[in-house]
Design an enzyme around this catalytic site. Structure first.
Site, PDB file in Angstrom:
ATOM      1  CB  CYS A  46      -0.952   0.008   1.195  1.00  0.00           C
ATOM      2  SG  CYS A  46      -2.103   1.389   1.133  1.00  0.00           S
ATOM      3  CG  ASP A  47       2.129   3.066   3.683  1.00  0.00           C
ATOM      4  OD1 ASP A  47       1.060   3.653   3.418  1.00  0.00           O
ATOM      5  OD2 ASP A  47       2.452   2.699   4.826  1.00  0.00           O
ATOM      6  CB  VAL A  48       5.981   0.669  -1.368  1.00  0.00           C
ATOM      7  CG1 VAL A  48       6.694   0.499  -0.038  1.00  0.00           C
ATOM      8  CG2 VAL A  48       5.211  -0.578  -1.739  1.00  0.00           C
TER       9      VAL A  48
END
Lengths: 480, 102
Positions: free
Chosen positions: A408-410
């Site tokens: 998600c974050d990456v």
């Protein structure tokens, strides 16, 4: 044998160790390097045994056999998804050994250490003890024995400083001829220090903590080396320290954050940010079904000749079927769902249809440096299909379909477009530039950073929420 | 004084060489690198063995270990932990590097 000869032999062994490290360029070289260093270790052990006479031989032999046997058994049986926690525990064992050696060296009867030896003995004691406790906490988090979320105590920094101050004060009182009791007090303070330090770091910041603890175990060995006057300990400790330092910096740079900020709990402490991680919060008010069914409202991209009413799974299958180039982006969710085999199967099936399939791995994907590479290697994905961020980031724009598995974050474009979030400025994989994106995440909750991912709202995104092992298997069910 | 300079020198030179070498390790080998250096940090086992020889910096004169019972236990525990780290570290690194295929 005089001192000079001994020193030269020691330096030769150190050179063999360095020779081992220098082979870490390719997997085959890494294997040779590992064996080379193992050989250097055998020589180092033989030298120590040859140069000294020992008391209590049976204790030493028994301890070595039990410790080594356990180490070998666990390492050869363990599942690859448990590697991060095993590495953490091994690291802790090294720190614990350093702590114990320092303890005995400082307190043994009839000995008088020089001031220098003592100082390093105390430092080795503290760093080793803190490494032991910190690694147990980190390993427990990685093994999901306890929650991965950071725990922040009231006055966290003050507690840490107080523990350090207590240790320094006790060391100063004890001096060079230390009694067991105060030194034990220092060891306990060190254990508390390590544990309290480590509980504040969690989730996606784990790679940095693990790397940092790796550094500490090396430094502890080097300090003990000075305390007992052994060159090989100093050199080997320095090697490990450098390696851990590099990994720590690489990880921090990949998150565009400072090491200090991460290790002190930083601003990544979003309240209930669980990432694509454990399915432990069914209460979240965002209805997942709503997200899944809302998708017909989004105008579908023209490249997918699929009816608007098609289910996300059908749309995803159509996208993959129509794509000639596919990039797969794995994340911690893939490790958690143990979906690497399914991902590899899907990749093979897509390739069999003549598509170009590549993997894009973000430096901090997963919970330790290189985590994704090991999992995919286990699933027998050829490593020349794995690309690092910088090597593949420009290719997303010309890619037909991107499959995000548990990341998600990456892949969160908010890192580029939104100012002032925890991930602002963090380099990301430019998944949003691709013609279509299939997201196989557990749910649509934000990643560990707590920053909602606008990618999910993009018209070219197809969301397949649920356990990645199942969703990916469903995808390839059609492809195979 | 010479001794401390020698130790500092060894620390500095090894750190610098290792830093240069490890900076060039590709990302895909970071996990094996970590377990590999982890195994190397088990070098503490040499220190643990030396406790039983009476040949460390604080060297009591007797040739036997000269350790009290509790020191023997602690020293033995140190050997056990370090051996776990040593053997396990090299074994897991070998297993991981064997998995990587061309």
């Amino acid at each position: 044998m005089n001192d000079l000869t001994e020193l030269l032999i020691d330096l030769a062994v150190i050179a063999v160790f360095i020779g081992g490290i220098s082979q870490f360029r390719t997997p085959a070289g890494a294997r040779r390097g590992n064996l080379t260093a193992g050989l250097a270790f055998a020589i180092a052990l033989a030298l120590v045994v040859y140069r000294n006479t020992f008391g209590d031989v049976w204790v030493v032999v028994l301890a070595f056999a039990v410790g080594g046997g356990l180490g070998y058994l666990i390492s050869s049986r363990i599942n690859m998804t448990q590697i991060p926690s095993l590495v953490a525990f091994q690291n802790g064992a090294g720190g614990g050994a350093a702590c114990l050696v320092s303890f005995v060296e400082l307190t043994r009867a009839g000995s008088e250490l020089s001031a220098l030896n003592s100082v390093f003995g105390y430092v080795g004691l503290v760093v080793g003890g803190a490494t032991l406790a910190g690694s147990i906490v980190a390993g427990g988090k990685l093994a999901t024995w306890f929650k991965q979320q950071p725990v922040v105590l009231p006055g966290h920094n003050a507690i840490l400083l107080l523990l350090i101050a207590a240790g320094v004060a006790l060391a100063a009182i004890s001096g060079t001829a230390a009694a067991a009791l105060p030194v034990a007090g220092i060891a306990i303070a060190a254990l508390a220090l390590g544990a309290i330090f480590a509980i504040r770091v969690g989730g996606a910041d784990m790679p940095v903590l693990i790397s940092f603890l790796n550094t500490c175990s090396g430094l502890a060995a080097a300090f003990v080396g000075v305390a007992v006057g052994n060159q090989m300990l100093i050199a080997a400790g320095a090697m490990v320290g450098s390696s851990g330092l590099i990994l720590t910096l690489v990880m921090a740079r990949a998150m565009n954050r400072r090491v200090g900020n991460i290790l002190t709990g930083g601003h990544m402490t979003a309240p209930d940010a669980a990432g694509p991680a454990p399915a432990d919060s069914p209460e979240v008010e965002v209805p997942v079904e709503a997200a899944a069914t809302a998708e017909p409202l989004v105008s579908p991209e023209p490249e997918a000749p699929v009816a608007e009413a098609a289910s996300p799974l059908e749309r995803a299958r159509a996208l993959l079927a129509g794509a000639s180039s596919v990039i797969i982006v794995p994340g911690y969710g893939m490790a958690l769902a143990q979906a690497q085999a399914e991902v590899a199967t899907l990749a093979t099936a897509l390739e069999a249809e003549g598509k170009q399939v590549r993997f894009a791995v973000h430096p901090v994907a997963g919970r330790m440096p290189g985590h994704m590479h090991v999992l995919l290697a286990e699933a027998e994905v050829e490593y020349d299909k794995l690309f690092e961020m910088d090597a593949i980031n420009d290719d997303f724009a010309s890619t037909d379909a991107v499959l995000v598995v548990g990341a998600c974050d990456v892949v969160n474009p908010a890192a580029i477009t939104v100012e002032g979030t925890p991930i602002s400025g963090m380099p990301i994989l430019n998944v949003h530039e691709a013609k279509s994106v299939i997201v196989c995440n557990l749910d649509e909750k934000p990643g560990y950073s707590g920053v909602p991912n606008p990618l999910y709202d993009e018209p070219q995104a197809v969301l397949l929420f649920g356990n990645a092992k199942e969703t990916v298997a469903e995808l390839s069910g059609d492809e195979a | 004084m010479n001794e401390i300079l020698l130790m500092l020198g060894i620390f500095a030179v090894t750190s610098a060489i290792s830093y240069a070498l490890i900076s060039r390790v590709p990302q895909r080998l970071h996990t094996p690198l970590m377990s590999f250096t982890n195994a190397i940090s088990a070098v503490t086992i040499l220190g643990a063995l030396l406790l039983f020889s009476g040949q460390t910096a604080s060297a009591p004169t007797s040739s036997a270990s000269g350790l009290s019972a509790i020191e023997v236990v602690l020293g033995g525990l140190a050997v056990l932990l370090a051996a776990f780290n040593l053997v396990g570290g090299f074994a897991i690194t070998d297993r991981m590097t064997r998995m990587f295929k061309r």
